[in-house]
Design an enzyme around this catalytic site. Structure first.
Site, PDB file in Angstrom:
ATOM      1  N   HIS A   1      73.156  50.495-118.492  1.00  0.00           N
ATOM      2  CA  HIS A   1      72.270  51.642-118.697  1.00  0.00           C
ATOM      3  C   HIS A   1      70.908  51.092-119.118  1.00  0.00           C
ATOM      4  O   HIS A   1      70.817  50.226-119.993  1.00  0.00           O
ATOM      5  CB  HIS A   1      72.844  52.550-119.781  1.00  0.00           C
ATOM      6  CG  HIS A   1      71.872  53.591-120.235  1.00  0.00           C
ATOM      7  ND1 HIS A   1      71.201  54.395-119.346  1.00  0.00           N
ATOM      8  CD2 HIS A   1      71.433  53.943-121.478  1.00  0.00           C
ATOM      9  CE1 HIS A   1      70.402  55.208-120.017  1.00  0.00           C
ATOM     10  NE2 HIS A   1      70.520  54.957-121.311  1.00  0.00           N
TER      11      HIS A   1
ATOM     12  N   CYS B   1      73.616  59.715-121.590  1.00  0.00           N
ATOM     13  CA  CYS B   1      73.321  58.446-120.892  1.00  0.00           C
ATOM     14  C   CYS B   1      74.577  57.738-120.399  1.00  0.00           C
ATOM     15  O   CYS B   1      74.498  56.898-119.498  1.00  0.00           O
ATOM     16  CB  CYS B   1      72.523  57.523-121.793  1.00  0.00           C
ATOM     17  SG  CYS B   1      70.913  58.213-122.216  1.00  0.00           S
TER      18      CYS B   1
ATOM     19  N   ASN C   1      64.013  54.999-118.960  1.00  0.00           N
ATOM     20  CA  ASN C   1      65.389  55.448-119.222  1.00  0.00           C
ATOM     21  C   ASN C   1      65.615  56.767-118.480  1.00  0.00           C
ATOM     22  O   ASN C   1      65.028  57.784-118.843  1.00  0.00           O
ATOM     23  CB  ASN C   1      65.558  55.624-120.734  1.00  0.00           C
ATOM     24  CG  ASN C   1      66.968  56.040-121.125  1.00  0.00           C
ATOM     25  OD1 ASN C   1      67.757  56.465-120.274  1.00  0.00           O
ATOM     26  ND2 ASN C   1      67.270  55.932-122.403  1.00  0.00           N
TER      27      ASN C   1
END
Ligand code: UT7
Length: 321
Positions: A248, A113, A278
């Protein structure tokens, strides 16, 4: 002195949107639980013909178009992904080929990520040292392929997508655009809190994503607040000078908690997790491009990018748009 300046941004999503309600047919969950715990309402899931490379290429085309430059001027492609089309060659080389680029370097970066922050820092270093002059930095993922669709604690959280920035090397102008400061971190001790239970040299399989969400959450808030403080110090910028934070997009509650810890008003935080869920390495450039295209991020704005993910890895980058 050279600085890396953002010339354009682009993003791409799979055709199929999947709502929380649709997921209740697959696992024992509810729209209420997902919205309350994560802020997620929707995600996009790639069809068979949509891959990390195809999404990355679409996002790259849009970024080049926004920059108003031809692909033939690109001499570096860095692609952040944990879900490449093939184990090798690097997906970046396939993107390069599809764009018709025949010069310069192209390679993938794996930091899950935080991958886009790692890719951006790599490209920024290449540009500032004269190793390249125009870079395409892409974050692209198809996490739907590594989700355990029977595990409700993870499968509702992720989506597929891609985002890209075109960077150009330009002489530094005082108070002008460009990447001002970046910090990256890694701590492999926490590997077992967020990982994939397969791999080429271990099981010989692709594996599925596994996560101890609550513990990741706790680390994320602490690590992100710390790295944001470091970058602000490096750049000599006060928190109230920041126009936008592009985090993020893992969980709306992490975004709120990090903003509160830093004393940042919530309306300065770009939130797209409700729409995209996500998307791992794609989430920061996807959110950045969304906010550029809807008119929030404007030239001259001071923007902080930040991410944390498996490894653990985490990082932040301050730039003037
Ligand atoms: O991108 C990389 C970084 N990743 C992250 O930052 C993720 C960080 N973590 C999180 O976002 C949150 O921890 C989650 C969203 C993953 C989970 O939220 P939570 O508030 O920490 O919930 P929990 O894991 O403590 O679970 C609470 C309850 C459990 O039930 P019991 O044991 O209390 O009876 C779970 O079994 O919620 C249950 N649960 C669900 N219920 C309905 C877990 N997943 C679901 C679900 N639907 N999908």
């Amino acid at each position: 002195m050279i600085r890396s300046v953002i010339l354009g941004s682009g993003s791409a999503l799979p055709r199929q949107a999947v709502s929380n309600a649709e997921l209740t047919a697959r696992v024992d969950t509810s729209d209420e639980w997902i919205v309350e715990r994560t802020g997620i309402r929707n995600r996009y899931i790639a069809a068979e013909d949509e891959t990390t490379v195809s999404l990355a290429t679409d996002a790259a085309h849009r970024a080049l178009e926004a920059a108003g430059i031809g692909a033939d001027t690109i001499d570096l492609i860095v692609l952040a992904t944990a879900t490449p089309d093939q184990t090798f060659p690097a997906s970046a080389t396939q993107v390069q080929h599809r764009l018709g680029v025949t010069r310069g370097a192209a390679f993938d970066v794996a930091a899950v990520c935080s991958g886009f922050l790692y890719a951006l820092a790599t490209a920024d270093s290449f540009l500032r040292t004269g190793m390249a002059t125009r870079a395409l930095v892409v974050g692209a993922e198809t996490f739907s392929r590594i989700l355990d669709w029977e595990d409700r604690t993870t499968c509702v959280l992720f989506g597929d997508g891609a985002g890209a920035l075109v960077l150009g090397a330009q002489d530094v102008v005082e108070d002008g655009p460009g990447i001002l400061a970046t910090r990256l971190h890694a701590d492999g001790a926490h590997n077992q809190l967020l990982y994939v239970d397969g791999g080429v040299s271990t099981t010989g399989t692709v594996g599925k994503l596994r996560m101890k969400g609550r513990e990741v959450f706790r680390h994320a808030v602490v690590n992100l607040a710390e790295v944001l403080g470091e970058v602000l110090d490096d750049a000599g910028v006060a928190v109230d000078e920041i126009d936008w934070v592009v985090p993020h997009q893992a969980n709306a509650r992490i975004l709120d908690a990090t903003a509160r810890k830093l004393g940042l008003p919530a309306d300065k935080v770009i939130v797209t997790v409700d729409r995209h869920a996500n998307t791992s390495a794609a989430s920061v450039p996807l959110a950045y491009d969304t906010a550029v295209r809807d008119g929030r991020i404007k030239p001259g704005d001071l923007v902080m990018l930040e991410a944390m993910g498996g490894g653990f890895t985490w990082g932040a980058s301050l730039l003037r748009a």
